[in-house]
Design an enzyme around this catalytic site. Structure first.
Site, short mmCIF file in Angstrom:
data_model
loop_
_atom_site.label_atom_id
_atom_site.label_comp_id
_atom_site.label_asym_id
_atom_site.label_seq_id
_atom_site.Cartn_x
_atom_site.Cartn_y
_atom_site.Cartn_z
N ALA A 182 -1.31 -2.86 15.98
CA ALA A 182 -1.24 -1.42 16.22
C ALA A 182 -2.65 -0.82 16.38
O ALA A 182 -2.91 -0.06 17.32
CB ALA A 182 -0.51 -0.73 15.07
N ILE A 241 -8.06 -8.18 3.71
CA ILE A 241 -6.63 -7.84 3.62
C ILE A 241 -5.84 -8.55 4.72
O ILE A 241 -4.75 -9.04 4.48
CB ILE A 241 -6.44 -6.30 3.72
CG1 ILE A 241 -7.03 -5.65 2.47
CG2 ILE A 241 -4.96 -5.94 3.88
CD1 ILE A 241 -6.96 -4.14 2.47
N LYS A 258 8.85 -14.61 28.80
CA LYS A 258 10.13 -14.42 28.11
C LYS A 258 11.11 -13.72 29.05
O LYS A 258 10.79 -12.66 29.60
CB LYS A 258 9.87 -13.57 26.85
CG LYS A 258 11.13 -13.20 26.10
CD LYS A 258 10.82 -12.36 24.87
CE LYS A 258 12.08 -11.78 24.28
NZ LYS A 258 11.84 -10.78 23.23
N LEU A 289 3.48 -0.42 11.87
CA LEU A 289 4.32 -0.58 10.68
C LEU A 289 4.16 0.57 9.70
O LEU A 289 5.05 0.83 8.89
CB LEU A 289 3.99 -1.91 9.99
CG LEU A 289 4.27 -3.16 10.85
CD1 LEU A 289 3.74 -4.41 10.17
CD2 LEU A 289 5.75 -3.30 11.14
C1 FAD Z 1 8.71 -10.67 10.02
C2 FAD Z 1 8.18 -9.86 11.15
C3 FAD Z 1 8.33 -10.33 12.45
C4 FAD Z 1 7.89 -9.56 13.53
N1 FAD Z 1 8.08 -9.99 14.81
C5 FAD Z 1 7.79 -9.15 15.84
C6 FAD Z 1 8.03 -9.52 17.18
O1 FAD Z 1 8.47 -10.63 17.48
N2 FAD Z 1 7.76 -8.61 18.14
C7 FAD Z 1 7.25 -7.38 17.86
O2 FAD Z 1 7.07 -6.56 18.76
N3 FAD Z 1 6.95 -7.05 16.60
C8 FAD Z 1 7.21 -7.89 15.59
N4 FAD Z 1 6.92 -7.53 14.32
C9 FAD Z 1 6.20 -6.30 14.08
C10 FAD Z 1 4.73 -6.52 14.35
O3 FAD Z 1 4.26 -7.61 13.57
C11 FAD Z 1 3.97 -5.27 13.99
O4 FAD Z 1 4.55 -4.18 14.62
C12 FAD Z 1 2.58 -5.38 14.49
O5 FAD Z 1 1.98 -6.55 14.05
C13 FAD Z 1 1.78 -4.20 14.05
O6 FAD Z 1 1.41 -4.29 12.73
P1 FAD Z 1 0.38 -3.25 12.24
O7 FAD Z 1 -0.85 -3.35 13.05
O8 FAD Z 1 1.06 -1.94 12.14
O9 FAD Z 1 0.11 -3.72 10.74
P2 FAD Z 1 -0.73 -4.95 10.16
O10 FAD Z 1 -0.69 -6.14 11.04
O11 FAD Z 1 -0.29 -5.10 8.75
O12 FAD Z 1 -2.22 -4.43 10.17
C14 FAD Z 1 -2.69 -3.55 9.18
C15 FAD Z 1 -4.18 -3.41 9.29
O13 FAD Z 1 -4.61 -2.47 8.32
C16 FAD Z 1 -5.69 -2.99 7.61
N5 FAD Z 1 -5.71 -2.43 6.26
C17 FAD Z 1 -4.69 -2.26 5.39
N6 FAD Z 1 -5.13 -1.73 4.24
C18 FAD Z 1 -6.45 -1.55 4.38
C19 FAD Z 1 -7.47 -1.06 3.54
N7 FAD Z 1 -7.23 -0.65 2.30
N8 FAD Z 1 -8.72 -1.02 4.02
C20 FAD Z 1 -9.00 -1.43 5.27
N9 FAD Z 1 -8.08 -1.91 6.12
C21 FAD Z 1 -6.82 -1.98 5.68
C22 FAD Z 1 -5.47 -4.49 7.60
O14 FAD Z 1 -6.66 -5.19 7.36
C23 FAD Z 1 -4.95 -4.70 9.01
O15 FAD Z 1 -6.05 -4.79 9.88
C24 FAD Z 1 7.28 -8.32 13.26
C25 FAD Z 1 7.08 -7.88 11.95
C26 FAD Z 1 7.53 -8.65 10.89
C27 FAD Z 1 7.32 -8.16 9.50
#
Ligand code: FAD
Length: 516
Positions: free
Chosen positions: A28, A55, A91, A347
């Site tokens: 994200a 993290i 895909k 997320l």
């Molecule tokens: C089991 C599972 C399967 C999935 N499969 C798919 C799929 O096939 N297709 C799809 O489209 N999506 C899928 N997703 C969703 C997808 O993984 C997420 O939407 C995507 O990875 C985005 O995650 P994010 O960047 O929001 O969060 P995260 O990947 O958790 O990133 C969070 C970021 O915040 C940072 N952070 C957190 N706390 C702190 C802090 N205190 N200080 C500094 N930095 C911090 C972390 O270091 C990290 O860089 C899946 C999710 C899950 C749980």
């Protein structure tokens, strides 16, 4: 007072949002950074991203839907380079195994079924009419994506007028960690500044409760006009600081855990994702160039972590490549995605489990909406409300499509599936089911993500049958219609046969090499 840029209209420079801080560097965070940097490069904005290597990220988002190609196009990404660097594959849809009943399977394809007919009613009504007339006709024969997927063949759309090959719809399967890295390179080239550090606290302005700054563990304080919360499930700003609240959808989407583990490939990658329903959830299989991504999504109310892990490990097709990783989540959404000067993307905004690979797409549309409703420092409430309204609509429509898969099952082998079949569902979904049952009607509501072919694929794939078809399709005599549709099927099969294998296509255009 600061001077207004020549290219920027009316607004006084002081009111421009000039300083954007993205907190979090998973998929994200880096998608947001890439999109913002593309639009704002050299336009007098500072974009920074804070992330913590310690993290880490969720790192399991590996399958996508076709709209991601628009995101790549807008960024100007070279698709072959992108596939190479993310060790990606193509895909054509998702194969669902054991979802209707044990032993059954169907593919939810990208793209359309059949080709348009003259009377301006959707193709599937003609197919329903044939079935109602007693013809043995398989819906999947009318999808080029399914025909190609079954043959493990792939090519991009071809510029051949009136050919199904012009309509080839596809998405990608890739290594999520490499995707974030790829986007990071893109964003840093366009002046996004990355800050390594762990956020220890978030400060709010006293007068209006807006986010004022974040403080890192090393004591550094970072202020900004606009904060994008990409901190994943933690939602450090949107929830931790702003206490926005969360709408829990567990009663409709009961899976709340996943255990993920990659394994070695056991052959050339196939051009589709597989979802196999298990006793209290389902298992994904996502083929990449260098490995297979696997995971078991399940409900902790119906299955223990140990049992879920052993089911996953017992069903891997190749050697395990890393220790299984356990993830906990609550399906649902934040009460507001945009609250004051903070927008939750990824997320941190909500999660609806990965059944139809929609999370990365929702990041994309979150970023796109932010760009089109980009605020100034007054943070107009009507702008914020509009963003939230659109996003809620989008999430709820995806939610209902996902619930459909659980609701329409006939499995009698576990209490989990019985619960799903008997659970009350949202009115919108009840209405969709009713419309299809009585006359085969499927409507796409405004910008709803999943269109007619998707609803049709899942309902029919899981034995939820229409009783009847559109009366206009009766204008065609059944045997003539059968001849026409039989030819259509043959053309589709022939087109699929003419394609290179998926492995050949990758080898020719975008194979990863160790130099990448
Ligand atoms: C089991 C599972 C399967 C999935 N499969 C798919 C799929 O096939 N297709 C799809 O489209 N999506 C899928 N997703 C969703 C997808 O993984 C997420 O939407 C995507 O990875 C985005 O995650 P994010 O960047 O929001 O969060 P995260 O990947 O958790 O990133 C969070 C970021 O915040 C940072 N952070 C957190 N706390 C702190 C802090 N205190 N200080 C500094 N930095 C911090 C972390 O270091 C990290 O860089 C899946 C999710 C899950 C749980």
């Amino acid at each position: 007072m600061q001077q207004t840029h020549a290219s920027e209209p009316a607004l006084i420079a002081d009111e421009q949002v000039r300083d954007v801080l993205i907190v979090g560097g998973g998929t994200a965070g880096w998608m947001a950074a890439a999109a913002l940097s593309k639009s704002f490069y050299k336009k007098g904005r500072r974009i920074r991203l804070v992330e913590s290597d310690e993290i880490g990220t969720v790192g399991v988002g590996e399958a996508t839907i076709p709209a991601i190609r628009t995101f790549n196009e807008v960024l100007g990404i070279d698709e072959n380079e992108f596939i190479r660097e993310t060790k990606g594959t193509f895909k054509l849809g998702i194969e669902f195994v054991n979802w209707g009943n044990l032993g059954e399977r169907y593919i939810h394809p990208f793209g359309v079924y059949g080709s348009p007919m003259a009377d301006n009613i959707p193709f599937h009504h003609y197919w329903l009419k044939l079935r109602d007339a007693g013809y043995d006709t398989d819906l999947s024969d009318f999808s080029l994506s399914i025909a190609a997927a079954k043959r493990e063949r792939f090519s991009r759309p071809k510029n051949i007028p009136n050919s199904p090959l012009a309509q080839m719809a596809y998405a990608f399967q890739f290594d999520a960690g490499l995707y974030a890295k790829y986007l990071r390179k893109f964003a840093e080239k366009r002046d996004v500044q990355r800050i390594e550090g762990k956020v220890s606290s978030v400060s709010l302005r006293q007068d209006d409760g807006f986010v004022e700054s974040i403080t890192l563990e090393n004591g550094e304080v970072l202020t900004a006009d606009l904060f994008i919360d990409c901190t994943g499930f933690r939602g450090l700003l949107i929830e931790g600081a702003l206490k926005t609240g969360y709408e829990d959808w567990t009663h409709w989407l009961p899976c709340d855990r996943a255990v993920a583990a990659p394994c070695e490939s056991n052959g050339p990658p196939i051009p589709y994702t597989r979802s196999t329903a298990r006793k209290a959830g389902w298992q994904w299989r996502i083929p990449l160039q260098h490995r297979i991504g696997n995971g078991h999504v399940y409900s902790s109310q119906y299955m223990s972590d140990d049992e879920a892990t052993s089911i996953l490990l017992d069903n891997l097709e190749g050697k395990l490549l890393a220790e299984p990783k356990l993830l906990r989540f609550t399906t649902g959404r934040r009460n507001k995605f945009w609250n004051k000067n903070c927008i939750a993307i990824g997320l941190s905004g909500g999660f609806m489990e990965p059944l139809e690979s929609t999370s990365i797409h929702l990041i994309q549309t979150g970023v796109t909406k932010l760009m089109s409703l980009f605020p100034d420092k007054r943070f107009s409430q009507s702008l914020i409300d509009r963003y939230n309204e659109l996003t809620v609509f989008e999430y709820e429509r995806v939610r209902d499509f996902l619930i459909l898969h659980y609701k329409v099952n006939q499995r009698t082998d576990s209490t989990f599936w019985e619960y799903c079949r008997n659970m009350p569902i949202p009115d919108y979904l009840s209405n969709k089911l009713e419309l299809y049952k009585t006359g085969g009607h499927i409507f796409r509501d405004n910008e709803e993500l999943f269109g007619i072919p998707s609803w049709l694929a899942v309902m029919e794939g899981q034995n939820f049958r229409a009783q009847g078809h559109h009366p206009l399709s009766d204008a065609r005599e059944a045997s003539r219609l059968n001849e026409h549709l039989s030819k259509m099927k043959q053309v589709i099969a022939h087109c699929a046969e003419s394609l290179p294998t998926h492995a050949e296509f990758i080898a020719q255009h975008c194979a990863h090499t160790d130099q990448d």
